[in-house]
Design a protein around this motif. Structure first.
Motif, mmCIF file in Angstrom:
data_model
loop_
_atom_site.group_PDB
_atom_site.id
_atom_site.type_symbol
_atom_site.label_atom_id
_atom_site.label_comp_id
_atom_site.label_asym_id
_atom_site.label_seq_id
_atom_site.Cartn_x
_atom_site.Cartn_y
_atom_site.Cartn_z
ATOM 1 N N GLU A 121 27.716 1.884 32.889
ATOM 2 C CA GLU A 121 28.179 0.692 33.594
ATOM 3 C C GLU A 121 27.352 0.459 34.864
ATOM 4 O OE1 GLU A 121 32.328 1.358 34.255
ATOM 5 O OE2 GLU A 121 32.884 0.749 32.224
ATOM 6 N N GLN A 124 23.951 -0.833 33.888
ATOM 7 C CA GLN A 124 24.058 -2.242 33.491
ATOM 8 C C GLN A 124 24.180 -3.133 34.730
ATOM 9 O OE1 GLN A 124 23.823 -3.494 30.335
ATOM 10 N NE2 GLN A 124 23.866 -5.507 31.302
ATOM 11 N N PHE A 125 24.979 -2.692 35.709
ATOM 12 C CA PHE A 125 25.130 -3.441 36.947
ATOM 13 C C PHE A 125 23.784 -3.569 37.670
ATOM 14 C CE2 PHE A 125 25.598 -3.033 41.594
ATOM 15 C CZ PHE A 125 26.185 -4.261 41.873
ATOM 16 N N ASP A 128 21.563 -6.069 35.839
ATOM 17 C CA ASP A 128 22.013 -7.439 36.109
ATOM 18 C C ASP A 128 21.633 -7.859 37.524
ATOM 19 O OD1 ASP A 128 23.087 -7.525 33.588
ATOM 20 O OD2 ASP A 128 25.173 -7.210 34.242
ATOM 21 N N ARG A 129 21.762 -6.968 38.457
ATOM 22 C CA ARG A 129 21.417 -7.255 39.841
ATOM 23 C C ARG A 129 19.910 -7.501 39.989
ATOM 24 N NH1 ARG A 129 21.283 -3.162 44.619
ATOM 25 N NH2 ARG A 129 21.017 -4.593 46.342
#
Length: 140
Positions: A121, A124-125, A128-129
Motif C-alpha cells: 500500500e 502504491q501511494f 501515485d504521488r
C-alpha cells in the motif's frame, strides 16, 4: 434391627415446615427459586412471603460452597490442573506446547502478511504521488 443403606439419610426432626426447608436446602438455590416462582403463579402472597423469608434468612445472597468450588475450578487454567494420570498429563502438556508453537508461528505469519500489505500500500501511494508530481510539473 437392619443396618440402614449408605445412601439413606436421616430425616430432619421437627415439623413439616422445617423438613421442607431442609429438603429445599439439599437441592440448592434453584429449588428455592422454582418454589418461589410457582408460589407467585398459584398464590402471590405465598410467593411474596417466600421472597421475604429468603432475604431475611440470607438464603438468596449467600454463596453456595459447591458453586464456589466450581467457579474456582473454572477460573483455574486447564493446563495447571492435573487429571491424576501422569501419561495423560504428559500428553496434554506436549499437545498444549505444540499448539502454542503453532499459534506463535501463525501469529508471526499474520504479522509478516500485514507488513507486506502495508508495504504494498505504501509503495502504491508513493507511485501515485510520484505520478501526480510528474503530471503537475509537466503541466506547469
Amino acid at each position: 434391627m437392619t443396618p440402614s443403606p449408605a445412601y439413606a439419610t436421616a430425616a430432619p426432626s421437627g415439623n413439616w415446615l422445617s423438613k421442607t426447608e431442609a429438603w429445599l436446602d439439599a437441592r440448592g438455590k434453584g429449588a428455592w427459586i422454582a418454589l418461589t416462582v410457582l408460589s407467585f403463579i398459584f398464590f402471590w402472597p405465598v410467593g411474596l412471603a417466600l421472597v421475604a423469608y429468603m432475604i431475611w434468612s440470607k438464603r438468596m445472597f449467600s454463596g453456595n460452597k459447591s458453586m464456589m468450588s466450581c467457579n474456582t475450578r473454572r477460573m483455574t487454567p486447564a493446563r495447571f490442573r492435573t487429571s491424576g494420570n501422569a501419561a495423560f498429563d504428559s500428553y496434554k502438556a506436549d499437545m498444549l506446547r505444540r499448539l502454542e508453537d503453532e499459534q506463535e508461528a501463525f501469529e508471526s505469519f499474520l504479522q509478516r502478511l500485514r507488513e507486506a500489505k502495508d508495504k504494498a500500500e505504501f509503495d502504491q501511494f508513493m507511485e501515485d504521488r510520484a505520478k501526480n508530481t510528474d503530471e503537475r510539473s509537466s503541466d506547469a
